[in-house]
Design a protein around this motif. Structure first.
Motif: not given
Length: 258
Positions: A108-109, A141-143, A157-159, A181-182
């Motif tokens: 969880d990020l 990775l859950h961003t 807009e992402f990690t 994320a992208f």
């Protein structure tokens, strides 16, 4: 067995930097197309009105990149050099399918700001969920970035992860890292701003460029990771077999045994 779809759709109506073009031939148009093809290639004249409802089959034509929708990045996507093997990096059609079926582990990020998370953040997640990934695990990775899917913000807009964080996962035996994320790297603008401020070339797409010296794959643009537990399920994300390609689309799923 319960199946959870982890894939984002290929949607021509959503925002994409490389727009998707989706042309649809209806079943009636498919009949006309079939008639013309039979005349041109086989010299056969066929009265399409003999078909039930005067229809044949629909047909979809798509123009898109191999990085549209949920997809797997192959090692050849990261560059032409492979420091780990002779002959250069492998393409998507050359990778072992066993890599893409394995125990899933969600980190969880969602509390992380736009940018790149490091090793310390990963270690905190390992401690929180009570498990450190190992060989054969597929780390997801859950961003929370998928909430912006279909909008320009999805691409800005992402990690992501920094280089040492990716290496840490690879050192643990992980071969496949997924994200909602992208990109597994930080957004383009964030990367360029940090590079211009520091002149540090190691900040340029480090998560991807690790793949020039360590063979691994990324699964990008996943969805519904918020519906998954930290572990206790399997992931299947078999890539489409495109000869010589640096990526292939996948219908990624989580599998839960009843």
């Amino acid at each position: 067995m319960r199946v959870v779809d982890l894939s984002s759709p290929v949607d021509a109506a959503g925002y994409e930097p490389d727009p998707v073009v989706h042309e649809i031939l209806t079943p009636r148009q498919g009949a006309l197309h079939m008639r013309d093809e039979m005349r041109e290639h086989f010299g056969i004249d066929f009265d399409i009105e003999a078909l039930p409802d005067g229809e044949f089959l629909s047909l979809d034509r798509l123009t898109l990149t191999s990085h549209t929708g949920t997809h797997v990045d192959a090692p050849s996507h990261y560059g032409s050099r492979a420091g780990y093997r002779d002959g250069g990096p492998r393409h998507i059609d050359e990778l072992p399918l066993e890599w893409f079926i394995g125990p899933g582990l969600v980190l969880d990020l969602t509390a992380e700001p736009t940018g790149a998370a490091g090793v310390d953040r990963l270690e905190k997640e390992f401690a929180r969920i009570g498990r450190t990934p190992g060989p054969g695990d597929i780390v997801l990775l859950h961003t929370g970035a998928d909430r912006h899917a279909g909008t320009p913000e999805y691409f800005t807009e992402f990690t992501g992860l920094d280089g040492p964080a990716v290496r840490r996962l690879l050192d643990l035996g992980v071969r496949v890292i997924g994200t909602d994320a992208f990109s597994l790297d930080a957004p383009f603008g964030h990367i360029i701003d940090r590079y211009r401020a520091t002149g540090d070339r190691s900040l340029l797409w480090p998560a991807h460029f690790v793949g020039r010296d360590r063979e691994y794959c990324q699964v990008e643009r996943l969805a519904q990771l918020d519906t998954l537990p930290p572990h206790g399920f399997r992931v299947m994300c078999l890539p489409v077999r495109i000869t010589g390609a640096g990526a292939g689309w996948t219908r990624a799923v989580a599998l839960f045994e009843d």
